[in-house]
Scaffold this active site. Structure first.
Site, PDB file in Angstrom:
ATOM      1  N   LEU A  10       0.896  -1.286   0.037  1.00  0.00           N
ATOM      2  CA  LEU A  10      -0.054   0.218  -0.074  1.00  0.00           C
ATOM      3  C   LEU A  10       0.890   1.222   0.121  1.00  0.00           C
ATOM      4  CD1 LEU A  10      -2.862  -1.026   2.547  1.00  0.00           C
ATOM      5  CD2 LEU A  10      -2.445  -1.596   0.039  1.00  0.00           C
ATOM      6  N   GLY A  60       1.189  -4.979   1.399  1.00  0.00           N
ATOM      7  CA  GLY A  60       0.077  -5.439   0.488  1.00  0.00           C
ATOM      8  C   GLY A  60       0.838  -5.842  -0.981  1.00  0.00           C
ATOM      9  N   ASN A 103       4.832  -7.428   6.804  1.00  0.00           N
ATOM     10  CA  ASN A 103       5.345  -6.953   7.708  1.00  0.00           C
ATOM     11  C   ASN A 103       4.774  -5.530   8.476  1.00  0.00           C
ATOM     12  OD1 ASN A 103       5.442  -5.435   5.231  1.00  0.00           O
ATOM     13  ND2 ASN A 103       7.327  -4.274   5.806  1.00  0.00           N
ATOM     14  N   GLU A 104       3.479  -5.613   8.264  1.00  0.00           N
ATOM     15  CA  GLU A 104       2.834  -4.454   8.912  1.00  0.00           C
ATOM     16  C   GLU A 104       3.121  -4.019  10.404  1.00  0.00           C
ATOM     17  OE1 GLU A 104       1.533  -6.327   6.849  1.00  0.00           O
ATOM     18  OE2 GLU A 104       0.145  -5.611   5.607  1.00  0.00           O
TER      19      GLU A 104
HETATM   20  N1  CO8 Z   1       4.713   3.610  -0.079  1.00  0.00           N
HETATM   21  C1  CO8 Z   1       4.849   5.055  -0.691  1.00  0.00           C
HETATM   22  N2  CO8 Z   1       6.259   5.129  -0.936  1.00  0.00           N
HETATM   23  C2  CO8 Z   1       6.966   4.077  -1.093  1.00  0.00           C
HETATM   24  C3  CO8 Z   1       6.591   2.830  -0.651  1.00  0.00           C
HETATM   25  C4  CO8 Z   1       5.422   2.574  -0.138  1.00  0.00           C
HETATM   26  N3  CO8 Z   1       4.971   1.495   0.299  1.00  0.00           N
HETATM   27  N4  CO8 Z   1       7.805   2.060  -0.319  1.00  0.00           N
HETATM   28  C5  CO8 Z   1       8.908   2.747  -0.867  1.00  0.00           C
HETATM   29  N5  CO8 Z   1       8.358   4.002  -1.181  1.00  0.00           N
HETATM   30  C6  CO8 Z   1       9.300   5.168  -1.597  1.00  0.00           C
HETATM   31  C7  CO8 Z   1      10.322   5.274  -0.636  1.00  0.00           C
HETATM   32  O1  CO8 Z   1      10.073   6.181   0.292  1.00  0.00           O
HETATM   33  C8  CO8 Z   1      11.388   6.212  -1.744  1.00  0.00           C
HETATM   34  O2  CO8 Z   1      10.902   7.614  -1.755  1.00  0.00           O
HETATM   35  P1  CO8 Z   1      12.145   8.542  -2.119  1.00  0.00           P
HETATM   36  O3  CO8 Z   1      12.806   8.268  -3.484  1.00  0.00           O
HETATM   37  O4  CO8 Z   1      11.244   9.759  -2.202  1.00  0.00           O
HETATM   38  O5  CO8 Z   1      13.140   8.702  -0.947  1.00  0.00           O
HETATM   39  C9  CO8 Z   1      11.275   5.457  -3.063  1.00  0.00           C
HETATM   40  O6  CO8 Z   1       9.678   4.925  -2.925  1.00  0.00           O
HETATM   41  C10 CO8 Z   1      12.084   4.413  -3.509  1.00  0.00           C
HETATM   42  O7  CO8 Z   1      12.175   3.334  -2.127  1.00  0.00           O
HETATM   43  P2  CO8 Z   1      13.521   2.803  -1.748  1.00  0.00           P
HETATM   44  O8  CO8 Z   1      14.487   3.748  -2.115  1.00  0.00           O
HETATM   45  O9  CO8 Z   1      13.420   2.244  -0.591  1.00  0.00           O
HETATM   46  O10 CO8 Z   1      13.344   1.692  -3.088  1.00  0.00           O
HETATM   47  P3  CO8 Z   1      14.397   0.113  -2.806  1.00  0.00           P
HETATM   48  O11 CO8 Z   1      14.371  -0.320  -4.075  1.00  0.00           O
HETATM   49  O12 CO8 Z   1      15.743   0.532  -2.180  1.00  0.00           O
HETATM   50  O13 CO8 Z   1      13.646  -0.757  -1.902  1.00  0.00           O
HETATM   51  C11 CO8 Z   1      11.242  -1.775  -1.235  1.00  0.00           C
HETATM   52  C12 CO8 Z   1      12.365  -1.268  -2.320  1.00  0.00           C
HETATM   53  C13 CO8 Z   1      11.884  -3.083  -0.685  1.00  0.00           C
HETATM   54  C14 CO8 Z   1       9.907  -1.800  -1.775  1.00  0.00           C
HETATM   55  C15 CO8 Z   1      11.503  -0.512  -0.018  1.00  0.00           C
HETATM   56  O14 CO8 Z   1      10.950   0.663  -0.607  1.00  0.00           O
HETATM   57  C16 CO8 Z   1      10.523  -0.997   1.060  1.00  0.00           C
HETATM   58  O15 CO8 Z   1      10.648  -1.601   1.957  1.00  0.00           O
HETATM   59  N6  CO8 Z   1       9.342  -0.202   1.067  1.00  0.00           N
HETATM   60  C17 CO8 Z   1       8.379  -0.228   1.982  1.00  0.00           C
HETATM   61  C18 CO8 Z   1       7.421  -1.319   1.958  1.00  0.00           C
HETATM   62  C19 CO8 Z   1       6.419  -1.286   3.241  1.00  0.00           C
HETATM   63  O16 CO8 Z   1       6.986  -1.339   4.384  1.00  0.00           O
HETATM   64  N7  CO8 Z   1       5.247  -1.460   2.730  1.00  0.00           N
HETATM   65  C20 CO8 Z   1       4.338  -1.184   3.593  1.00  0.00           C
HETATM   66  C21 CO8 Z   1       2.930  -0.681   3.256  1.00  0.00           C
HETATM   67  S1  CO8 Z   1       1.462  -0.927   4.380  1.00  0.00           S
HETATM   68  C22 CO8 Z   1       0.735  -2.333   3.623  1.00  0.00           C
HETATM   69  O17 CO8 Z   1       0.865  -2.393   2.454  1.00  0.00           O
HETATM   70  C23 CO8 Z   1      -0.729  -2.768   4.479  1.00  0.00           C
HETATM   71  C24 CO8 Z   1      -1.289  -2.006   5.195  1.00  0.00           C
HETATM   72  C25 CO8 Z   1      -2.309  -2.410   5.884  1.00  0.00           C
HETATM   73  C26 CO8 Z   1      -2.993  -1.318   6.709  1.00  0.00           C
HETATM   74  C27 CO8 Z   1      -3.904  -2.001   7.861  1.00  0.00           C
HETATM   75  C28 CO8 Z   1      -4.041  -0.745   8.680  1.00  0.00           C
HETATM   76  C29 CO8 Z   1      -5.230  -1.166   9.824  1.00  0.00           C
END
Ligand code: CO8
Length: 260
Positions: A66, A111, A135-136
């Site tokens: 997400l 997500g 990993n939420e």
């Molecule tokens: N949303 C928005 N922006 C993101 C996300 C994301 N999920 N993931 C990465 N980005 C952004 C980064 O902040 C970065 O932005 P910027 O260039 O402005 O600094 C850009 O995308 C590139 O990211 P990275 O430099 O980290 O790219 P890498 O290739 O090194 O890594 C990964 C890629 C492995 C995907 C890494 O970005 C990562 O681990 N991202 C986080 C993933 C994550 O934790 N997602 C969880 C989302 S929550 C969800 O999906 C379920 C929620 C359920 C809610 C329930 C509530 C009740």
């Protein structure tokens, strides 16, 4: 015309390949999800489309899950609209009559993992740098019951308990070991293997396979469809809390700092 999603449908095989192409990391924003649902619905309604392969056009990432920005400092109304779209994606995929195969050619947290879990079969690139999991809790948020159910339906209760409490991200061989993915192949063979696997699945009489799929998944789907509004309300209440907003803010900081 869609921009975040590219669909190539081969009439002769009845198989569509959907490429997620929303740079940099295919995060699931409201716009992305809306496009995704329209594209999937179109294929679902097309009787000649029997199989769907989902893969990523982005290097190293299948989907980052997400879009965290959609859950940060947004109005309750906007959060509700976003959450409805997340539910819709899951309902469309988990209940699809098509054979859906995930060709996971990069990392697939949260997500992204959920999206993979809705598929009938998961093939992942055997690159130890990639990870997949729900990993939420690492963000200080809680995976909703239908995320948990989808995971438990795939890897069982105990693996799900461990995975969700600790917010574990698995490398490909760990993911294979617990059954979170079904097969590992070299990175450049993910799509070709998905295509071969699809041929095998499509050789099974479709009607029997579809009824069987529905039998396996319907109770889980019904649980959300009969609680949809309550689930949205629950999400909005949770996500707009000050303490949760603070956790998300800190996680965003951590994501930025981790760079370079
Ligand atoms: N949303 C928005 N922006 C993101 C996300 C994301 N999920 N993931 C990465 N980005 C952004 C980064 O902040 C970065 O932005 P910027 O260039 O402005 O600094 C850009 O995308 C590139 O990211 P990275 O430099 O980290 O790219 P890498 O290739 O090194 O890594 C990964 C890629 C492995 C995907 C890494 O970005 C990562 O681990 N991202 C986080 C993933 C994550 O934790 N997602 C969880 C989302 S929550 C969800 O999906 C379920 C929620 C359920 C809610 C329930 C509530 C009740």
């Amino acid at each position: 015309t869609s921009s975040k999603i590219k669909v190539d449908f081969d009439q002769s095989t009845g198989v569509a390949v959907m490429r997620l192409q929303s740079p940099p990391v295919n995060s699931l924003s409201l716009d992305f999800l809306t496009e995704f649902c329209i594209a999937t619905e179109k294929l679902e309604l097309d009787k000649s489309c029997r199989g769907l392969i989902i893969t990523s056009s982005q290097p190293r990432v299948f989907s980052a899950g997400l879009d965290i920005m959609e859950m940060y400092q947004k109005s309750p109304e906007r959060c509700a609209e976003f959450w409805r779209a997340v539910q819709e994606m899951w309902l469309k995929l988990y209940g699809s009559n098509m054979v859906v195969i995930a060709a996971i050619n990069g990392s697939s947290p949260a997500g992204g993992c959920l999206m993979s879990l809705t598929c009938d079969y998961r093939i992942m690139a055997d690159n130890p740098r990639f990870s997949i999991g729900l990993n939420e809790t690492q963000l200080g948020i809680v995976a909703p019951f239908w995320f948990k159910d989808t995971m438990a339906n795939t890897v069982g209760h105990r693996n799900t308990e461990l995975a969700l409490e600790l917010g574990l991200l698995y490398n490909p061989s760990e993911a294979l070991k617990i059954g979170l993915v079904d097969q590992l192949v070299p990175e450049d063979q993910v799509l070709a293997t998905a295509t071969q696997t699809m041929t095998k699945w499509l050789a099974i009489p479709a009607h029997a396979r579809q009824i069987t799929k529905s039998m396996m998944r319907k109770p889980t789907i019904d649980k959300l469809t009969s609680n949809r509004e309550a689930d949205i309300k629950n999400f909005v209440t949770f996500i707009t809390k000050d303490s949760i907003q603070k956790s998300i803010g800190m996680y965003l900081e951590m994501l930025k700092k981790r760079k370079g």
